[in-house]
Scaffold this motif. Structure first.
Motif, PDB file in Angstrom:
ATOM      1  N   ALA A 256       0.826  -1.212   0.000  1.00 54.41           N
ATOM      2  CA  ALA A 256       0.000   0.000   0.000  1.00 54.41           C
ATOM      3  C   ALA A 256       0.863   1.267   0.000  1.00 54.41           C
ATOM      4  O   ALA A 256       0.566   2.257  -0.701  1.00 54.41           O
ATOM      5  N   ALA A 257       1.951   1.262   0.788  1.00 55.03           N
ATOM      6  CA  ALA A 257       2.837   2.432   0.830  1.00 55.03           C
ATOM      7  C   ALA A 257       3.507   2.665  -0.513  1.00 55.03           C
ATOM      8  O   ALA A 257       3.619   3.809  -0.988  1.00 55.03           O
TER       9      ALA A 257
ATOM     10  N   THR B 208       3.770  10.320  -9.150  1.00 56.37           N
ATOM     11  CA  THR B 208       3.279  10.432 -10.523  1.00 56.37           C
ATOM     12  C   THR B 208       2.342  11.630 -10.662  1.00 56.37           C
ATOM     13  O   THR B 208       2.357  12.356 -11.672  1.00 56.37           O
TER      14      THR B 208
ATOM     15  N   VAL C 101       2.449   1.671  -3.517  1.00 47.19           N
ATOM     16  CA  VAL C 101       1.449   2.123  -4.493  1.00 47.19           C
ATOM     17  C   VAL C 101       1.082   3.578  -4.254  1.00 47.19           C
ATOM     18  O   VAL C 101       0.959   4.390  -5.193  1.00 47.19           O
ATOM     19  N   GLU C 102       0.900   3.956  -2.991  1.00 43.10           N
ATOM     20  CA  GLU C 102       0.537   5.332  -2.678  1.00 43.10           C
ATOM     21  C   GLU C 102       1.651   6.305  -3.054  1.00 43.10           C
ATOM     22  O   GLU C 102       1.407   7.379  -3.616  1.00 43.10           O
ATOM     23  N   LEU C 103       2.910   5.926  -2.733  1.00 42.28           N
ATOM     24  CA  LEU C 103       4.029   6.802  -3.093  1.00 42.28           C
ATOM     25  C   LEU C 103       4.160   6.942  -4.607  1.00 42.28           C
ATOM     26  O   LEU C 103       4.388   8.051  -5.132  1.00 42.28           O
ATOM     27  N   ASN C 104       4.010   5.832  -5.303  1.00 46.65           N
ATOM     28  CA  ASN C 104       4.089   5.885  -6.764  1.00 46.65           C
ATOM     29  C   ASN C 104       3.001   6.785  -7.338  1.00 46.65           C
ATOM     30  O   ASN C 104       3.244   7.602  -8.238  1.00 46.65           O
ATOM     31  N   GLY C 105       1.788   6.640  -6.787  1.00 45.84           N
ATOM     32  CA  GLY C 105       0.699   7.492  -7.251  1.00 45.84           C
ATOM     33  C   GLY C 105       0.923   8.957  -6.915  1.00 45.84           C
ATOM     34  O   GLY C 105       0.642   9.856  -7.732  1.00 45.84           O
ATOM     35  N   PHE C 106       1.444   9.233  -5.724  1.00 46.97           N
ATOM     36  CA  PHE C 106       1.699  10.613  -5.319  1.00 46.97           C
ATOM     37  C   PHE C 106       2.760  11.259  -6.190  1.00 46.97           C
ATOM     38  O   PHE C 106       2.586  12.381  -6.686  1.00 46.97           O
TER      39      PHE C 106
ATOM     40  N   VAL D 197      10.558   4.977  -5.638  1.00 48.34           N
ATOM     41  CA  VAL D 197       9.732   3.801  -5.343  1.00 48.34           C
ATOM     42  C   VAL D 197      10.613   2.585  -5.054  1.00 48.34           C
ATOM     43  O   VAL D 197      10.371   1.830  -4.104  1.00 48.34           O
TER      44      VAL D 197
END
Length: 491
Positions: free
Chosen positions: A35-36, A45, A38-43, A171
């Motif tokens: 989850a961390a 990006t 994925v969230e960091l990658n989304g943030f 990431v």
């Protein structure tokens, strides 16, 4: 694919609980880590998309008239490149054709570098929707880029891109840190969990150890020593309830075994006392019958016949009483003599007696080259041989071949009595060594009264056991073998 039963799996409850704890922690930690990431990658990006929107299309628009080296140009184009981050990509598409493509140089100065795009890269750029949103695209010449396509004023499409390398590096670094922290956490949790589970299961281990000691107690016969009890534990816990129920069960088992032992002792005492008391009157009856038969005067034939039957039955009753008294003494654990006994000599004597008693049978011997000597009671061991040979003689038809063999195997004397008679019926075999078991009719086919007392084989088993040995039966039609094994050395 390997079967589930072949996969490694902990066998002890402690190992299973520890493994379950570690697995649950690993799953939870992995979920948090994923989850961390994925969230960091989304943030990151999203931040990259914001930078793309802020950069706009100034850089790809400046490529409309071609790219020239920064040393030959200044002004707007130079200003456009100075306002762009290093590595910024720009491209102009007319239809599905890329007319210009360049990237901002990564040096400290300003300027652009023309990018040669292959057919696949051009088709990927042409497939980007001109919606002003960010899309990740892989270019063979540059790698992963975040691209934003916008429709131009001249019917063209202007594409601006920023490299994904900073996002991917951040990431990957988070993934590495999460993996290291997860491994360390699982190691610490596994050790701490194993210690905690071991401490928590100490009462259960005590119950298991007590159950193991109880299982090793000889409970089949004789006086039973008090069984150990499991340590008391908190009755509110599962282990405490198990320990309490286990101790209660042991108490009931002890009471039952004590009552059984008392009943056996009373029965043995009664059999011994009754046998001892019956010996005198039986001997008296037999003596009076013999005395009456010696009367010099004329005795009616019927009376003489009756006296002969009385004498014969009194002799038979005397044998039964003697056998019962012997069994009672053996059951009571009376020690037997432990003197060297030449078993070979006993076999020769017993077979000689059996030949005289059963001339209708064929008697053969198979003896070891060296004499076989065992520690024991000569009289009782002779009785074992005599009973086995009498059993073969009485319960097989004339003409049967009886073979007696004697040898040694692994420190044990092995005595076998084999005959080729009808064999013992299957329903009789399990009880053949029990007292008063009669199988006369099944073996001989005789419809009359059987011979013997039914105690011969039980005496064989009791004497063999008293000498630390065993006796076994292997029977089939045409082949019956009694095997007695006795230790060659005193235990």
């Amino acid at each position: 694919m390997p079967r589930l039963s072949r996969l490694p799996w902990p066998h002890t409850l402690r190992a299973r609980l520890t493994a379950g704890l570690v697995v649950l922690l690993a799953i939870s930690s992995a979920a948090v880590g994923v989850a961390a990431v994925v969230e960091l990658n989304g943030f990151l990006t999203g931040r990259l998309d914001q930078q793309l929107r802020e950069a706009g299309v100034r850089f790809p628009a400046s490529l409309e008239h071609g790219v020239t080296p920064p040393s030959d140009h200044d002004g707007d184009e130079d200003g456009d490149t100075r306002r762009q981050a290093a590595g910024t990509f720009g491209a102009r598409l007319v239809g599905d054709t890329v007319t210009n493509a360049a990237v901002v140089a990564s040096g400290s100065g300003t300027g652009t570098v023309t990018v040669r795009l292959g057919p696949r890269d051009q088709s990927r750029l042409a497939a980007l929707p001109a919606d002003g949103a960010g899309h990740t695209t892989e270019l063979a010449a540059l790698g992963d880029y975040r691209m934003m396509a916008t429709a131009g004023r001249d019917g063209d499409v202007l594409i601006t891109g920023l490299p994904m390398e900073p996002v991917e590096a951040a990431v990957h670094r988070l993934e590495l840190v999460a993996a290291v922290v997860l491994g360390a956490a699982l190691t610490v949790a596994g050790v701490a969990g194993a210690l905690w589970v071991r401490w928590s299961l100490r009462p259960l281990n005590s119950v298991a150890e007590t159950a193991t000691r109880v299982s090793e107690l000889p409970l089949s016969s004789g006086e039973v020593a008090p069984a150990p009890r499991a340590p008391e534990s908190d009755p509110r816990s599962e282990v405490g309830r198990v320990a309490g129920a286990f101790n209660a069960m042991l108490g009931h088992v002890e009471d039952a075994l004590t009552k059984r032992h008392a009943s056996e002792e009373r029965l043995r005492s009664f059999a011994a006392d009754a046998s001892h008391e019956l010996r005198t009157p039986v001997a008296s009856i037999r003596g009076h019958a013999e005395l009456a038969l010696l009367h010099p005067g004329p005795v009616p034939h019927e009376v003489a016949r009756a006296l002969e039957r009385i004498e014969a039955e009194a002799a038979r009753m005397g044998e039964v009483v003697d056998d019962l008294l012997l069994l009672a003494r053996l059951d009571a654990g009376r020690p037997l003599e432990r003197l060297p006994v030449d078993l070979t000599r006993l076999v020769l004597d017993a077979v000689t007696d059996a030949q005289a008693a059963g001339p209708g049978h064929r008697w053969t011997l198979e003896l070891a080259e060296e004499p076989v000597t065992v520690p024991g009671d000569t009289h009782r061991l002779h009785q074992v041989l005599a009973n086995l040979l009498a059993n073969a003689r009485l319960h097989t038809p004339p003409g049967t071949t009886v073979t007696v063999s004697l040898g040694t195997v692994d420190g044990t004397a092995v005595l076998k009595v084999h005959d080729d008679g009808p064999g013992v019926a299957p329903d009789v075999r399990p009880q053949v060594f029990e007292r008063f078991t009669r199988a006369d009719r099944r073996r001989t086919g005789d419809t009359g009264a059987g011979t013997g007392t039914g105690l011969g084989l039980s005496i064989v088993a009791a004497v063999a056991e008293a000498h630390g040995g065993t006796v076994a039966l292997d029977s089939a039609p045409g082949s019956t073998t009694f095997t007695v094994r006795l230790p060659l050395h005193a235990g």
